[in-house]
Design an enzyme around this catalytic site. Structure first.
Site, PDB file in Angstrom:
ATOM      1  CG  ASP A 328      -2.150   0.791   0.953  1.00 24.44           C
ATOM      2  OD1 ASP A 328      -2.062   1.551   0.005  1.00 24.44           O
ATOM      3  OD2 ASP A 328      -3.340   0.882   1.809  1.00 24.44           O
ATOM      4  CD  GLU A 520      -6.724   5.524   2.600  1.00 24.75           C
ATOM      5  OE1 GLU A 520      -5.692   5.342   3.282  1.00 24.75           O
ATOM      6  OE2 GLU A 520      -6.588   6.031   1.476  1.00 24.75           O
TER       7      GLU A 520
END
Ligand code: BGC
Ligand code: BGC
Length: 646
Positions: A328, A520
């Site tokens: 990521d 997020e």
């Protein structure tokens, strides 16, 4: 069995024949040293689309220098790497981070931009196409004019596998129109805690539902797009345990916001955690998903990005995953130690391609040193590159690397929007109805709330920008208010004022409340922060005194606390984050379509006594006003058993 020559073979079919190919085309004896670059003959086996994927992989791998291999393992961000960098470093991949795209933001400019990277990649000695990745997480929502679908949590409420497949197909077509064949989606976290800022991106708290719906969606993403098209590569993310991290365990802070759950630590007995979080991965891998993204989060204190037992032991060995692991965003840099130690740890743990948006040059340098020193074995590099090439061959990228411009005519078109509108209607979840719904045409309707007429707000995070946008300027679509006017027709008098202080009286009032966009950990909230704010409560009060029946519509990626207002309203509808097709909500409010949505997560009764989904069932059920699976039709009949139904 040998793999048939077709380049349109599914990834699953490729995986099936790997064992057979292993026996036939042996790659056991590959030399570990870098071969000398030589001109590549036109008839090289890897260039022959009629050859089995594994044979093409081995032929190509045997021709590659260490620099070419490490290039394949590297992913840079579009704003950081020019096409010339792709040629010079032989990069394997480029991505768009959230909100990162060309200007003007039009399908045509995306196609030109990505084709330029593609030309730069095919200009290299081996001509390996670059794979361009993006978060097309609720449609291809980074592009202006795209069809914006409901966020995944709403699709989970709809719970319709056939619809998921069609959404996957539409998303794939809009992606291919812009030249993008890699989607960092679906997210298959099994959300245990609605305080998590990514709950909206998830398919809810039930692992079986997550697996079934994500698999159907991936089937649509990977469906043939056109005879001259590559296939989309989906990504199962984030491996593993995101959605179940402990409150306060995150060390991340971005944009001045201290993350509390996102990028935190999943804690508990490892096998028990795997029993909860692994099944969707197994389902997606069995369905041929060719990439998996490592999670920012930790597992009993160990960052996933450096976790060999999970990335290699569980994912690649136990589940037999033959695709590749992508790290990521700067996730490698969250490991302990120097950059070289971080890279060494991550690659040895099983990361195959590194998402190093800015640091791609340093990554190439440091990984090259590590291989030369022997701290990353050559065999690990070969394994990683094999996995990346396998995916590129299997999806037909070598044959069809470029944008499918012919699909731009249908981009964001009526047929695609019809699917999104259907999804909005099917996801709407009716939780309370004391004779308020359906709305009758020919009546007067007062509408209030800042979520009524804002395409950015109704679309949520990742839409055009990483953290989403506000307003109606850029997203093509229909707001919830416009939808009511449209579907209500000329006989229905609709008046709107944000604060609800309208003149006179109406038969019905609708107040739209919710959460402004976030993405997020920026959206991590403590439970009491999920309560309606003062302005929302006052809009409800203003409307209550002006209308006969009052409907509350929640526009949010997760339940909001309604204990202070529930008795003031006659109906409660959870609209989730519906995206661009607001008329879909009007379809159910006005009774043209039935309510079918059922909650994919439990809905807390209040902030007091909040329990996560993994709490003991009796405690959990006591804490909820509505449970997983709850939802009703307008007559008040439950649409199925809820998790807490006795
Ligand atoms: C997110 C991923 C996403 C990636 C690329 C990360 O911050 O965690 O889900 O795919 O960025 O945008
Ligand atoms: C990017 C996102 C990424 C995030 C992580 C943003 O700038 O656009 O894709 O997930 O940074 O910090």
């Amino acid at each position: 069995m040998r793999l048939a020559g077709s380049i349109h073979c599914s990834f699953a079919a490729v995986l099936l024949c790997i064992a057979a190919c292993d026996a036939g085309v042996s790659h056991a004896a590959k030399p570990a040293s870098a071969p000398t670059p030589a001109p590549v003959p036109k008839n090289a086996r890897y260039k022959d689309a009629s050859q089995p994927v594994e044979a093409r992989v081995e032929d190509l791998l045997a021709r590659m220098t260490l620099a070419e291999k490490i290039g394949q393992m590297t992913q840079a961000e579009r704003a950081e790497a020019r096409p010339g960098d792709v040629t010079a470093l032989m990069l394997g991949s480029v991505l768009s981070g959230g909100g990162s795209g060309p200007s003007p933001n039009k399908p045509e400019s995306w196609a030109s931009m990505i084709d330029a990277y593609q030309d730069a990649a095919t200009a290299t000695r081996l001509g390996i196409p670059v794979i361009y990745g993006i978060d097309a997480v609720h449609g291809h929502q980074s592009v202006i004019g795209a069809t914006v679908f409901p966020q995944m949590i709403g699709l989970a409420a709809a719970g319709d596998a056939d619809l998921m497949k069609r959404i996957g197909e539409v998303t794939a077509r809009e992606m291919a129109a812009t030249g993008i064949y890699w989607n960092f989606s679906p997210m298959v976290a099994v959300t245990q805690d609605i305080r998590w800022g990514r709950a909206a991106e998830s398919l809810g708290e039930d692992a079986a539902t997550v697996g079934t719906l994500a698999t159907a969606y991936v089937g649509g993403l990977m469906a043939p797009i056109a005879p001259d098209s590559a296939q989309i590569l989906p990504t199962a993310k984030h491996f593993i345990g995101d959605g179940g991290t402990a409150w306060g365990s995150s060390r991340q802070s971005i944009m001045g916001v201290q993350y509390r759950l996102d990028q935190g630590d999943a804690q508990g007995d490892s096998e028990a955690l795997l029993a909860r979080y692994l099944p969707p991965y197994k389902a997606l891998i069995d369905a041929g998903t060719g990439s998996v993204m490592a999670s920012f989060s930790s597992w009993n204190g160990d960052k996933l990005h450096g976790n060999n037992a999970l990335l290699t032991g569980v994912l690649k060995e136990r589940l037999g995953f033959k695709g590749f692991v992508i790290s990521d965003w700067d996730g490698i840099q969250q490991l302990p130690g120097s950059f070289e130690q971080q890279v060494t740890t991550a690659i040895n743990a099983g990361v195959d391609m590194a998402m190093v948006p800015k640091d791609y040059r340093a990554f190439v340098r440091v990984l090259t040193d590590a291989v030369n020193k022997g701290s990353v074995p050559q065999a690990r590099i070969d394994d990683a590159v094999r996995r990346i090439l396998r995916a590129k061959f299997a999806m037909g990228l070598f044959e069809h690397p470029r944008a499918l411009r012919s699909l731009q005519a249908e981009f964001g078109g009526a047929a695609h929007r019809a699917v999104a509108r259907e999804a909005v209607a099917k996801s709407a979840t009716l939780l309370k109805n004391a004779g308020a719904l359906p709305l009758a045409r020919g009546k007067s309707i007062f509408v209030a709330g800042e979520f009524a007429d804002n395409l950015g707000f109704q679309s949520g995070g990742w839409t055009l920008q990483w953290q989403g946008v506000s307003g109606n300027g850029e997203i093509a679509g229909t707001t919830l208010l416009e939808g009511i006017k449209q579907v209500g027709g000329a006989t229905t008098a609709v008046s709107f004022k944000e604060d609800g202080k309208l003149d006179g009286r109406a038969d019905v009032g609708i107040v739209f409340v919710g959460e402004p966009p976030y993405a997020e950990g920026v959206g991590d909230r403590d439970i009491d922060e999920l309560a309606l704010d003062r302005r929302e409560v006052s809009a409800i009060d203003a409307m209550r005194s002006r209308v006969d029946k009052l409907v509350l519509v929640v526009v949010a990626g997760r339940p909001q606390l309604l204990d202070k207002v529930i008795d003031k309203v006659d109906a409660v509808v959870m609209a989730w984050l519906p995206g661009s097709e607001g008329a879909g909500l009007a379809d159910v409010l006005l009774g043209d379509k039935p309510f079918t949505g059922r909650l994919p997560v439990g809905w807390p009764a209040s902030a007091a006594g909040y329990q996560r989904a993994d709490a003991p069932l009796d405690m959990r059920c006591t804490s909820l006003v509505w449970a997983l699976g709850d939802g009703m039709d307008v007559s008040g009949k439950a649409l199925g058993p809820g998790r807490c139904t006795r």
